[in-house]
Design an enzyme around this catalytic site. Structure first.
Site, PDB file in Angstrom:
ATOM      1  CG  HIS A 283      -1.875  -1.168   1.287  1.00 54.05           C
ATOM      2  ND1 HIS A 283      -2.645  -1.550   0.466  1.00 54.05           N
ATOM      3  CD2 HIS A 283      -2.007  -2.153   2.185  1.00 54.05           C
ATOM      4  CE1 HIS A 283      -3.171  -2.572   0.709  1.00 54.05           C
ATOM      5  NE2 HIS A 283      -2.814  -2.853   1.853  1.00 54.05           N
TER       6      HIS A 283
HETATM    7 ZN   LIG Z   1      -3.392  -7.578   3.327  1.00 56.93          ZN
END
Ligand SMILES: [Zn+2]
Length: 300
Positions: A120
């Protein structure tokens, strides 16, 4: 021999009580491996990256703000960890670990990182426990070292690899694929080269059929030299953040199929353990250990 990349620093991070992140899992998985026949010569300990190696992938201004703890509070809340020197050092060490795992996989055919999968992290912001995108740093190191090579990032963590997708949107030598829960974090998805969205409650048979078909298709279309495999176990039905319904045996089968398919096609495979969120650490370690069991079966 399958090299195991690990540093005790992975589990050294002061977190507030009841913090969601199972920071002890790294040391416990290492212990599991030792108790199940890992050989001393298998272990490789990474040396942390220098910041100038990180800025080959991330925005230099973001890195300056990060190092000096100047990221604004709203932005920092998306990360989910308190800022500390310890966090920065751990992050640099883990990113080095994934890069080393990729390089070792190119040499040995397969290598496993007992951390990694911080997918992320974007070019200039972090999110969801991710500050630096270790998968991206590793893939970039491989294509810089061997400009003719092609890397497939095969991300089966239950959360979409949104940072990885945006970082390589314009890089044809790195193919990104994410198999993830449709209704799960990040709620605004990025566009990978291939995204497969799985409905809540997906079970083993449907899941494994998708893994098989997707991986074969990617290998035929792109002929990668290296697969960077994110083996997140937050697909497990016992996972507290996952929302899928995959059994322990399903996790083993996924890992076995990815590693054996890579080997069958003579493609190097560097695996990272990725996400997995359970308060019950013994059960969580058992889920991550399926990757080690699969590697043993494929490479014994
Ligand atoms: Zn994850």
């Amino acid at each position: 021999m399958v090299p195991f990349v690990y540093h005790p620093r992975y589990s050294r991070l002061e977190l507030p009580p009841r913090h969601r992140y199972p920071i002890q899992k790294y040391a416990l998985l290492k212990q599991w491996a030792d108790e199940h026949g890992a050989k001393p010569e298998q272990w490789v300990q990474p040396t942390p990256l220098h910041w100038n190696e990180v800025t080959r992938v991330h925005c230099p201004d973001y890195i300056t703000e990060l190092v000096n703890n100047r990221i604004d509070r709203k932005q920092w809340r998306r990360v989910g960890f308190p800022w500390s020197e310890q966090l920065l050092l751990r992050t640099l060490t883990s990113a080095a670990g994934t890069r080393d795992t990729a390089m070792l996989a190119m040499q040995y055919g397969c290598a496993i990182h007992f951390s990694g999968g911080y997918h992320h992290a974007h070019y200039d912001w972090g999110s969801g426990f991710c500050l630096l995108n270790d998968l991206a740093i590793a893939a970039k190191s491989v294509i810089d070292a061997c400009p003719q090579s092609k890397v497939l990032i095969f991300d089966t963590d239950v959360h979409q690899g949104d940072g990885t997708a945006t970082l390589f949107a314009d890089e044809p030598r790195v193919v990104t694929c994410s198999l993830h829960g449709e209704k799960n974090f990040p709620f605004t998805k990025s566009e990978s080269d291939l995204d497969i969205e799985l409905p809540k409650g997906t079970t083993d048979d449907d899941y494994l059929a998708v893994v098989d078909a997707t991986l074969e298709q990617l290998i035929v279309s792109h002929q990668p030299d290296l697969i960077l495999y994110d083996a997140g176990v937050d697909i497990y039905r016992q996972d507290e953040l996952g929302h899928l319904s995959i059994s322990l045996n399903g996790i083993f089968n996924r890992d076995y199929r990815v590693l054996s398919t890579a080997r069958k096609h003579n493609i190097s495979c560097a695996a990272v353990i990725g996400g997995g969120y359970q308060r019950n650490l013994a059960r969580l370690i058992k889920a991550h250990a399926q990757l080690l069991r699969a590697a043993y079966h494929v490479w014994k």
